[in-house]
Design a protein around this motif. Structure first.
Motif, PDB file in Angstrom:
ATOM      1  N   PRO A  41       2.037  -4.824  -1.461  1.00  0.00           N
ATOM      2  CA  PRO A  41       2.067  -4.242  -2.807  1.00  0.00           C
ATOM      3  C   PRO A  41       1.018  -3.146  -2.970  1.00  0.00           C
ATOM      4  O   PRO A  41      -0.101  -3.268  -2.457  1.00  0.00           O
ATOM      5  N   PRO A  42       1.358  -2.071  -3.673  1.00  0.00           N
ATOM      6  CA  PRO A  42       0.410  -0.955  -3.840  1.00  0.00           C
ATOM      7  C   PRO A  42      -0.918  -1.357  -4.460  1.00  0.00           C
ATOM      8  O   PRO A  42      -1.934  -0.693  -4.240  1.00  0.00           O
ATOM      9  N   GLU A  46      -5.242  -4.413   0.818  1.00  0.00           N
ATOM     10  CA  GLU A  46      -4.816  -3.771   2.067  1.00  0.00           C
ATOM     11  C   GLU A  46      -4.226  -2.390   1.808  1.00  0.00           C
ATOM     12  O   GLU A  46      -4.483  -1.443   2.561  1.00  0.00           O
ATOM     13  N   ALA A  47      -3.436  -2.272   0.738  1.00  0.00           N
ATOM     14  CA  ALA A  47      -2.864  -0.970   0.394  1.00  0.00           C
ATOM     15  C   ALA A  47      -3.960   0.006  -0.015  1.00  0.00           C
ATOM     16  O   ALA A  47      -3.899   1.199   0.314  1.00  0.00           O
ATOM     17  N   ASP A  48      -4.959  -0.491  -0.716  1.00  0.00           N
ATOM     18  CA  ASP A  48      -6.067   0.371  -1.133  1.00  0.00           C
ATOM     19  C   ASP A  48      -6.811   0.922   0.077  1.00  0.00           C
ATOM     20  O   ASP A  48      -7.181   2.102   0.103  1.00  0.00           O
ATOM     21  N   VAL A  49      -7.018   0.086   1.090  1.00  0.00           N
ATOM     22  CA  VAL A  49      -7.675   0.553   2.318  1.00  0.00           C
ATOM     23  C   VAL A  49      -6.854   1.661   2.962  1.00  0.00           C
ATOM     24  O   VAL A  49      -7.391   2.696   3.377  1.00  0.00           O
ATOM     25  N   PHE A  50      -5.543   1.450   3.037  1.00  0.00           N
ATOM     26  CA  PHE A  50      -4.692   2.468   3.657  1.00  0.00           C
ATOM     27  C   PHE A  50      -4.711   3.767   2.862  1.00  0.00           C
ATOM     28  O   PHE A  50      -4.882   4.854   3.430  1.00  0.00           O
ATOM     29  N   LEU A  51      -4.547   3.676   1.549  1.00  0.00           N
ATOM     30  CA  LEU A  51      -4.417   4.872   0.717  1.00  0.00           C
ATOM     31  C   LEU A  51      -5.725   5.643   0.575  1.00  0.00           C
ATOM     32  O   LEU A  51      -5.716   6.879   0.524  1.00  0.00           O
ATOM     33  N   THR A  52      -6.843   4.940   0.510  1.00  0.00           N
ATOM     34  CA  THR A  52      -8.117   5.608   0.231  1.00  0.00           C
ATOM     35  C   THR A  52      -8.957   5.887   1.470  1.00  0.00           C
ATOM     36  O   THR A  52      -9.811   6.777   1.451  1.00  0.00           O
ATOM     37  N   LYS A  53      -8.735   5.148   2.552  1.00  0.00           N
ATOM     38  CA  LYS A  53      -9.573   5.325   3.738  1.00  0.00           C
ATOM     39  C   LYS A  53      -8.790   5.814   4.956  1.00  0.00           C
ATOM     40  O   LYS A  53      -9.229   6.721   5.663  1.00  0.00           O
ATOM     41  N   ALA A 213      -2.500  -3.068  10.570  1.00  0.00           N
ATOM     42  CA  ALA A 213      -1.973  -1.784  10.088  1.00  0.00           C
ATOM     43  C   ALA A 213      -1.078  -1.943   8.862  1.00  0.00           C
ATOM     44  O   ALA A 213       0.053  -1.457   8.824  1.00  0.00           O
ATOM     45  N   LYS A 214      -1.587  -2.613   7.846  1.00  0.00           N
ATOM     46  CA  LYS A 214      -0.824  -2.772   6.613  1.00  0.00           C
ATOM     47  C   LYS A 214      -0.808  -1.463   5.827  1.00  0.00           C
ATOM     48  O   LYS A 214      -1.801  -0.727   5.793  1.00  0.00           O
ATOM     49  N   MET A 215       0.337  -1.183   5.205  1.00  0.00           N
ATOM     50  CA  MET A 215       0.507   0.054   4.443  1.00  0.00           C
ATOM     51  C   MET A 215       1.166  -0.254   3.106  1.00  0.00           C
ATOM     52  O   MET A 215       1.796  -1.296   2.941  1.00  0.00           O
ATOM     53  N   ASN A 216       1.023   0.669   2.182  1.00  0.00           N
ATOM     54  CA  ASN A 216       1.542   0.426   0.842  1.00  0.00           C
ATOM     55  C   ASN A 216       3.055   0.496   0.785  1.00  0.00           C
ATOM     56  O   ASN A 216       3.685   1.330   1.442  1.00  0.00           O
ATOM     57  N   ALA A 217       3.643  -0.398  -0.002  1.00  0.00           N
ATOM     58  CA  ALA A 217       5.055  -0.273  -0.353  1.00  0.00           C
ATOM     59  C   ALA A 217       5.199   0.965  -1.234  1.00  0.00           C
ATOM     60  O   ALA A 217       4.204   1.513  -1.721  1.00  0.00           O
ATOM     61  N   PRO A 218       6.420   1.464  -1.437  1.00  0.00           N
ATOM     62  CA  PRO A 218       6.593   2.671  -2.256  1.00  0.00           C
ATOM     63  C   PRO A 218       5.873   2.576  -3.589  1.00  0.00           C
ATOM     64  O   PRO A 218       5.951   1.562  -4.289  1.00  0.00           O
TER      65      PRO A 218
END
Length: 229
Positions: A41-42, A46-53, A213-218
């Motif tokens: 979930p955005p 985990e999504a925050d790490v992907f999106l911001t770092k 390697a978790k990434m955000n859902a749409p």
């Protein structure tokens, strides 16, 4: 030697030893590969790490080459779907081809990672056992980043002796072929033909890869986007 550089050197040495061992038989060490669910979930940490770092590093250092339809090895790193789809040995543009080939347009010609596997795309992230060792030793991106860290090369804008032409011969190894690739092309880590990423960037990416390697859902549409503005 600074503490940060010593830590990075130690990490590379440990990782290198594991990677050499893992290359003997990935299936025995980490099980059979299978497509993994990587989106979260955005709003999740985990999504925050992907999106911001993580994503800012990829956008700054990777998508300059790996964003177009004819990206090297068809590896598109500009989207979550492209990263999870992985790479292909097939050339998009082949001047000597006499018959039409299967198109491989992201979001168009397959809708799931499993469907892309059926079309010959192979993973660049580990799809075997989801452990720290498995994610780093059996993941192409992790291996290529570490290869580059061992051979950083001069810090110039673009290094000499590398072919960047459209018609160049592409070498697109699977993880099972990677030991031979690294032995034959020791200077071809990622970013290819460019200066290495910084120590801090390397540690950020390796930490993310090692964690699965978790990434955000749409991301949900904004009110303006929903209104068609």
């Amino acid at each position: 030697m600074t503490t940060r550089r010593f830590s990075l050197t130690l990490l590379i040495l440990i990782f290198s030893g594991c990677a050499t061992y893992a290359g003997l038989n990935y299936d025995q060490l980490f099980g059979q590969p299978e497509v993994r669910e990587r989106t979260v979930p955005p709003s999740s940490p985990e999504a925050d790490v992907f999106l911001t770092k993580v994503k800012p590093i990829i956008d700054n250092r990777c998508v300059v080459c790996h964003a177009c339809y004819d990206a090297p090895c068809q590896l598109k790193l500009s989207s979550v779907d492209g990263i999870d789809r992985g790479a292909s040995k097939e050339l998009v543009y082949q001047g000597t081809r006499l018959t039409a080939s299967q198109p491989t347009r992201l979001f168009e010609d397959a809708q799931t990672t499993a469907e892309w596997r059926e079309l010959g795309f192979f993973p660049v992230l580990n799809e075997r056992e989801q452990s720290l060792a498995g994610n780093l030793d059996a993941g192409l991106v992790a291996r290529m980043l570490t290869q580059k860290a061992r051979h950083p090369l001069p810090e110039t804008d673009q290094l000499e002796g590398f072919d960047f032409s459209i018609a160049r011969e592409q070498v697109c190894p699977t993880i099972e072929e990677y030991d031979a690739y690294e032995a034959e092309y020791p200077l071809w880590g990622m970013p290819y033909g460019m200066p290495a990423i910084t120590n801090s960037e390397y540690q950020t990416l390796i930490s993310w890869l090692g964690s699965g390697a978790k990434m955000n859902a749409p991301l949900p549409l904004t009110e303006e986007e929903q209104a068609g503005g």
